[in-house]
Design a protein around this motif. Structure first.
Motif, PDB file in Angstrom:
ATOM      1  N   ARG A   9       0.871  -1.383  -0.016  1.00  0.00           N
ATOM      2  CA  ARG A   9      -0.013   0.034   0.030  1.00  0.00           C
ATOM      3  C   ARG A   9       0.957   1.402  -0.145  1.00  0.00           C
ATOM      4  O   ARG A   9       0.407   2.161  -0.968  1.00  0.00           O
ATOM      5  CB  ARG A   9      -0.941  -0.037   1.306  1.00  0.00           C
ATOM      6  N   ILE A  10       1.988   1.319   0.769  1.00  0.00           N
ATOM      7  CA  ILE A  10       2.753   2.231   0.745  1.00  0.00           C
ATOM      8  C   ILE A  10       3.501   2.554  -0.809  1.00  0.00           C
ATOM      9  O   ILE A  10       3.639   3.663  -1.178  1.00  0.00           O
ATOM     10  CB  ILE A  10       4.184   2.125   1.585  1.00  0.00           C
ATOM     11  N   ALA A  11       3.782   1.558  -1.234  1.00  0.00           N
ATOM     12  CA  ALA A  11       4.463   1.564  -2.590  1.00  0.00           C
ATOM     13  C   ALA A  11       3.293   2.162  -3.439  1.00  0.00           C
ATOM     14  O   ALA A  11       3.860   2.767  -4.463  1.00  0.00           O
ATOM     15  CB  ALA A  11       4.849   0.335  -3.446  1.00  0.00           C
ATOM     16  N   VAL A  12       2.160   1.678  -3.630  1.00  0.00           N
ATOM     17  CA  VAL A  12       1.096   2.476  -4.267  1.00  0.00           C
ATOM     18  C   VAL A  12       1.123   3.728  -4.177  1.00  0.00           C
ATOM     19  O   VAL A  12       0.900   4.608  -5.146  1.00  0.00           O
ATOM     20  CB  VAL A  12      -0.036   1.747  -4.161  1.00  0.00           C
ATOM     21  N   SER A  99       6.817   2.959 -18.555  1.00  0.00           N
ATOM     22  CA  SER A  99       6.174   2.617 -17.551  1.00  0.00           C
ATOM     23  C   SER A  99       7.203   2.872 -16.291  1.00  0.00           C
ATOM     24  O   SER A  99       8.448   3.240 -16.286  1.00  0.00           O
ATOM     25  CB  SER A  99       5.892   0.919 -17.506  1.00  0.00           C
ATOM     26  N   ILE A 100       6.686   2.835 -14.892  1.00  0.00           N
ATOM     27  CA  ILE A 100       7.244   2.997 -13.771  1.00  0.00           C
ATOM     28  C   ILE A 100       7.266   1.536 -13.130  1.00  0.00           C
ATOM     29  O   ILE A 100       6.130   1.065 -12.997  1.00  0.00           O
ATOM     30  CB  ILE A 100       6.672   4.128 -12.935  1.00  0.00           C
ATOM     31  N   LEU A 101       8.465   1.126 -12.771  1.00  0.00           N
ATOM     32  CA  LEU A 101       8.475  -0.259 -12.171  1.00  0.00           C
ATOM     33  C   LEU A 101       8.935   0.100 -10.576  1.00  0.00           C
ATOM     34  O   LEU A 101      10.144   0.647 -10.426  1.00  0.00           O
ATOM     35  CB  LEU A 101       9.514  -0.992 -13.087  1.00  0.00           C
ATOM     36  N   MET A 102       8.294  -0.949  -9.878  1.00  0.00           N
ATOM     37  CA  MET A 102       8.663  -0.913  -8.721  1.00  0.00           C
ATOM     38  C   MET A 102       8.635  -2.263  -7.832  1.00  0.00           C
ATOM     39  O   MET A 102       7.462  -2.584  -8.266  1.00  0.00           O
ATOM     40  CB  MET A 102       7.873   0.239  -7.595  1.00  0.00           C
ATOM     41  N   THR A 115       3.498  -2.063 -11.657  1.00  0.00           N
ATOM     42  CA  THR A 115       3.917  -1.548 -12.955  1.00  0.00           C
ATOM     43  C   THR A 115       2.880  -0.441 -13.458  1.00  0.00           C
ATOM     44  O   THR A 115       1.635  -1.024 -13.380  1.00  0.00           O
ATOM     45  CB  THR A 115       3.942  -2.760 -14.052  1.00  0.00           C
ATOM     46  N   SER A 116       3.199   0.745 -13.422  1.00  0.00           N
ATOM     47  CA  SER A 116       2.263   1.893 -13.745  1.00  0.00           C
ATOM     48  C   SER A 116       2.434   2.477 -15.492  1.00  0.00           C
ATOM     49  O   SER A 116       3.820   2.602 -15.531  1.00  0.00           O
ATOM     50  CB  SER A 116       2.681   2.897 -12.653  1.00  0.00           C
ATOM     51  N   ASP A 136      -6.217  -1.061  -8.643  1.00  0.00           N
ATOM     52  CA  ASP A 136      -6.882  -1.125  -7.517  1.00  0.00           C
ATOM     53  C   ASP A 136      -7.742  -2.143  -7.349  1.00  0.00           C
ATOM     54  O   ASP A 136      -8.320  -2.495  -6.288  1.00  0.00           O
ATOM     55  CB  ASP A 136      -7.144  -0.081  -6.407  1.00  0.00           C
ATOM     56  N   GLN A 137      -8.306  -2.570  -8.626  1.00  0.00           N
ATOM     57  CA  GLN A 137      -9.551  -3.744  -8.520  1.00  0.00           C
ATOM     58  C   GLN A 137      -8.918  -5.090  -8.673  1.00  0.00           C
ATOM     59  O   GLN A 137      -8.350  -5.348  -9.456  1.00  0.00           O
ATOM     60  CB  GLN A 137     -10.421  -3.164  -9.736  1.00  0.00           C
TER      61      GLN A 137
END
Length: 277
Positions: A9-12, A99-102, A115-116, A136-137
């Protein structure tokens, strides 16, 4: 005891902050040449600094990033892994396939992945034992859909000379894939390929990248979605594997079979010519 859902949740939340900087910076010009044909923009550096600062501040866990490396951390301890802009050439050109990868690696295994794709408003996320989340779904597990999701992600046909799967073999592999039921799609972003496969947009994907920041997030997403995940030889994927193959059972098998066919077709003479050029 590490609170994996809480860290997810923090990463999101951190990803959401980085997404606006990503959108604002689209079209940024190269600022740092790292290797032939490989560069970073000021936005790559800005986003990594933002994500690094926030993750350390909020979790106390160090960060390994593509642009600034690993500061005071090793893979034998919990560590965030970040690629601030995956598909930088696309990003600089205004192509939304970037994209942003974490990811979070614990005990040498990725347990959180995000992956955003800010430009398409898609965020894929998962953590250990969770389903895949899209914006988030929660999503159902992957199913074979050969009439729809028959695309296979293939991020690049170019390679460095020390690659275990060099350019000539990649060209042959791409040609052989076109003879299968799969339809190759070259996106220019490993993160997009792996994320799209987890989401069922692609049936499978192959990454020839040896870099953990390219592969770790997508591995978490694919495993959460129920995809098969291996290295390039079909063995269990490890964090030091020089690439990854993932997809539905049929797509995964087709990719590996095609890869084996191409390997047997290329002689040492063929590969020596690749390295001499």
């Amino acid at each position: 005891m590490i609170d994996i859902p809480g860290l997810y949740r923090i990463a999101v939340e951190v990803a959401q902050q980085a997404e606006q900087a990503f959108i604002n910076g689209i079209g940024a010009r190269p600022a740092l040449l790292k290797d032939a044909g490989d560069f970073a923009t000021d936005v790559d550096l800005e986003i990594e600094q933002l994500v690094r600062t926030k993750l350390v501040e909020l979790t106390g866990i160090p960060v390994y990033g593509e642009e600034y490396g690993a500061l005071d951390c090793t893979l034998d301890q919990p560590m965030w892994v970040v690629d601030p802009v995956d598909g930088t050439a696309n990003f600089a050109a205004g192509n939304p396939m970037c994209s942003i990868l974490m990811s979070l690696v614990v005990n040498r295994r990725p347990v959180v992945g995000i992956t955003s794709l800010p430009l398409t408003r898609q965020r894929f996320g998962a953590y250990d034992s969770s389903p895949l989340f899209i914006n988030d779904q929660p999503q159902p597990a992957l199913v074979e859909r050969p009439e729809i999701a028959c695309h296979v992600g293939f991020s690049s046909v170019s390679s460095r000379s020390n690659s275990q799967f060099p350019g000539l073999m990649r060209h042959g592999f791409l040609a052989e894939l076109t003879k299968t039921y799969l339809r190759p799609r070259i996106t220019g972003s490993v993160g997009v390929d792996l994320g799209f496969t987890a989401a069922g947009i692609f049936a499978g994907a192959v990454s020839f990248s040896p870099h953990l920041w390219d592969n770790a997030a997508g591995v978490v997403l694919a495993q959460a979605a129920g995809a098969l995940v291996t290295d390039l030889h079909g063995d269990p994927w490890q964090i030091d594997a020089p690439g990854v193959v993932l997809g539905t059972p049929r797509a995964h098998a087709t990719i590996l079979e095609t890869m084996h066919t191409v390997r047997t077709q290329f002689t040492h003479e063929d590969l020596s010519q690749e390295f001499d050029t």
